[in-house]
Design a protein around this motif. Structure first.
Motif, mmCIF file in Angstrom:
data_model
loop_
_atom_site.group_PDB
_atom_site.id
_atom_site.type_symbol
_atom_site.label_atom_id
_atom_site.label_comp_id
_atom_site.label_asym_id
_atom_site.label_seq_id
_atom_site.Cartn_x
_atom_site.Cartn_y
_atom_site.Cartn_z
ATOM 1 N N CYS A 17 -2.694 -6.438 15.308
ATOM 2 C CA CYS A 17 -2.400 -7.009 14.085
ATOM 3 C C CYS A 17 -3.599 -7.760 13.409
ATOM 4 N N GLY A 18 -4.463 -5.856 13.083
ATOM 5 C CA GLY A 18 -5.266 -5.615 12.432
ATOM 6 C C GLY A 18 -6.483 -6.275 12.072
ATOM 7 N N GLU B 226 -2.368 -16.321 5.377
ATOM 8 C CA GLU B 226 -1.603 -15.572 6.163
ATOM 9 C C GLU B 226 -2.240 -14.246 6.439
ATOM 10 N N ILE B 227 -1.700 -13.877 7.426
ATOM 11 C CA ILE B 227 -1.220 -12.021 7.537
ATOM 12 C C ILE B 227 -0.899 -11.025 8.553
ATOM 13 N N ASN B 228 -1.088 -10.374 8.770
ATOM 14 C CA ASN B 228 0.901 -9.192 9.236
ATOM 15 C C ASN B 228 0.052 -9.243 10.348
ATOM 16 N N GLY B 229 1.226 -10.146 11.038
ATOM 17 C CA GLY B 229 0.966 -10.654 12.542
ATOM 18 C C GLY B 229 2.388 -10.997 13.391
ATOM 19 N N ASN B 230 2.125 -10.495 14.505
ATOM 20 C CA ASN B 230 3.253 -11.408 15.639
ATOM 21 C C ASN B 230 2.330 -12.380 15.992
ATOM 22 N N LYS B 231 3.303 -13.655 15.403
ATOM 23 C CA LYS B 231 3.311 -14.652 16.245
ATOM 24 C C LYS B 231 3.074 -15.059 17.585
ATOM 25 N N PRO B 232 3.797 -14.723 18.657
ATOM 26 C CA PRO B 232 3.889 -15.492 19.503
ATOM 27 C C PRO B 232 2.959 -14.344 20.579
ATOM 28 N N ILE C 219 -13.230 -14.353 15.141
ATOM 29 C CA ILE C 219 -11.971 -12.902 15.029
ATOM 30 C C ILE C 219 -11.627 -13.215 14.069
ATOM 31 N N THR C 220 -11.691 -11.872 13.493
ATOM 32 C CA THR C 220 -11.740 -11.466 11.630
ATOM 33 C C THR C 220 -10.538 -10.526 11.743
ATOM 34 N N PHE C 221 -9.849 -11.347 10.450
ATOM 35 C CA PHE C 221 -8.717 -10.996 10.075
ATOM 36 C C PHE C 221 -8.904 -9.810 8.708
ATOM 37 N N ASN C 222 -8.582 -9.201 8.737
ATOM 38 C CA ASN C 222 -8.780 -8.539 6.953
ATOM 39 C C ASN C 222 -7.001 -8.790 6.506
ATOM 40 N N ARG C 223 -6.590 -9.689 5.342
ATOM 41 C CA ARG C 223 -6.095 -9.468 4.743
ATOM 42 C C ARG C 223 -5.364 -8.911 3.504
ATOM 43 N N THR C 224 -5.917 -7.427 3.889
ATOM 44 C CA THR C 224 -5.072 -6.562 2.256
ATOM 45 C C THR C 224 -4.787 -5.467 3.627
#
Length: 454
Positions: A430-431, A342-348, A448-453
């Motif tokens: 979405c960070g 999971e990441i903190n984002g906006n699905k749409p 595309i890289t997302f930082n989970r923290t």
């Protein structure tokens, strides 16, 4: 009234109120102690009279007076009376003061009494032995009591005034130091205007409400800055992109109307106008999409999003559009703990961003298969979208995420140039971060890289 003065006033009033209660409690405690101490000394005389006169038969009244004068401090106007069962005086320590039968009977009834008669303190005690029933009454004047009460009152008032003054100045210092960060925030806020929304309020070392206020205000400034940038970008792009096809249409029409043309020439002009109109329609559609995404961007609410489920949805969507095996999905380093996906984002918005990348991959690689690889390792989630297109030159890699920019090698492919711009902003929201790997000859990989923290 300023907050500093209001805090100082409240602090002083509360502290002085508490101090006053403490001083009053001490005052009444000492007041009672002085009364009790004098009564205890009177009680000592009654005890001496009881032990020496009534219990010790061999001692007379003269012996009792001698013991009292020798071992007990003489009290002002001291009087001791011992009454027998007929309420007659059995022993006189002094003369001149007598008690009525009502008082004597009250002592017999209650066992002991203590009361004040004018400026005299009186204590009575009932005693019974084999010689009979006796009532002992002792009385004296506490001449020092009034003076002690006056001194005690003065000390209490002086302490209250002095400590109230100290508390006031301490509260002023306390309020000033407490509100210093707010004064600094106000000073910095005055420097921020529509022309320098990039400025931010400096943080504090303490993680308190003021730090939370600064954080929320900085977030507000970030949203305002984004809104201003989006508005300026939209106006600039709209004016530029709409002017070009309109100018072309008007030019073609003016040239065609200058003189009589052949049917073939009119067909060419109409064909050119039609192409420009289609380009204009595509531009308007892209601008509306850009405006909608920018609007959603400023209102977006971030929530936990399962990225593996999101990728499965994208694969199902493109399989229906392009057919099976056109979009290949590969999962690597899949964690056992599903929460790590999971990441903190906006699905749409994330669906729009990733679909834009996949759409470009199919568009610029002539519908050749596109591969998506997903890896969840450590605190990072990485998505790689690889196509078989003509590639992107190094000097253009940093430009493709600007609105309405088109890569030179693919400008013959229909498009508006806003898809990657939208994608980059959504991923940033979405960070995440996005970059491109390409040799400029064949194929490109969007990472595309997302930082989970984050």
């Amino acid at each position: 009234m300023k907050i500093k003065n209001r805090l100082s006033l409240y602090f002083t009033l509360i502290s002085c109120g508490a101090l006053l209660l403490v001083l009053l409690a001490l005052y009444f405690a000492l007041f009672g102690f002085l009364k009790a101490d004098f009564n205890n000394r009177l009680a000592d005389r009654i005890n001496v009279a009881t032990k020496l006169y009534l219990d010790a038969d061999e001692l007379g009244s003269d012996s009792l007076l001698e013991v009292q004068q020798r071992y007990l401090e003489k009290l002002p106007n001291e009087v001791i009376r011992i009454y027998n069962n007929k309420n007659k005086v059995a022993f006189n320590a002094t003369s001149g003061i007598y008690w009525d039968e009502a008082t004597i009977e009250q002592v017999r009834k209650e066992g002991s009494i203590t009361y004040q008669e004018g400026n005299r303190q009186v204590i009575g005690k009932f005693y019974h032995d084999n010689k009979g029933s006796f009532v002992i009454l002792a009385s004296a004047v506490d001449r020092n009591f009034k003076r002690r009460v006056i001194v005690l009152t003065r000390i209490t008032v002086i302490l209250f005034v002095c400590f109230s003054g100290i508390l006031f100045f301490v509260s002023q210092w306390f309020a000033k130091n407490t509100l210093t960060p707010i004064q600094r925030i106000i000073s910095q806020m005055r420097k921020i205007g529509s022309g320098n929304l990039h400025l931010r309020i400096g943080g504090t070392r303490n993680k308190d409400e003021i730090a939370e206020l600064i954080s929320n205000f900085n977030n507000l400034l970030q949203r305002l800055e984004n809104t201003f940038e989006l508005q300026q970008s939209f106006v600039s792009n709209a004016s530029h992109e709409l002017r070009t096809p309109l100018t072309s249409i008007m030019g073609e029409a003016d040239v065609a109307l200058e003189k009589q043309r052949s049917a073939r020439e009119y067909e060419r002009v109409l064909s050119s106008i039609s192409a420009d109109a289609m380009h204009l329609q595509s531009t308007i559609t892209s601008l509306m999409e850009l405006a909608q995404v920018d609007f959603n961007y400023t209102k977006a609410v971030l929530q936990p999003v399962r990225m593996d489920e999101l990728l499965w949805e994208i694969q199902d969507h493109w399989q229906h559009r392009k057919g099976a095996d056109k979009l290949k999905l590969n999962f690597a380093a899949f964690p056992d703990d599903e929460s790590l996906l999971e990441i903190n984002g906006n699905k749409p918005l994330l669906l729009i961003a990733l679909n834009n990348i996949v759409d470009n991959a199919f568009k610029y690689s002539a519908d050749a298969p596109v591969a998506i690889s997903f890896e969840a390792a450590g605190q990072y989630l990485e998505i790689r979208v690889t196509d078989a297109g003509p590639g992107i030159k190094a000097e253009e890699v940093t430009e493709i995420f600007k609105s309405f920019y088109r890569v030179h090698a693919t400008r013959n492919v229909p498009g508006s140039g806003v898809g990657l711009y939208i994608t980059a902003k959504i991923i940033q929201l979405c960070g995440g971060a996005i970059e491109v790997e390409s040799d400029g000859v064949s194929g490109s990989t969007f990472i595309i890289t997302f930082n989970r923290t984050a």
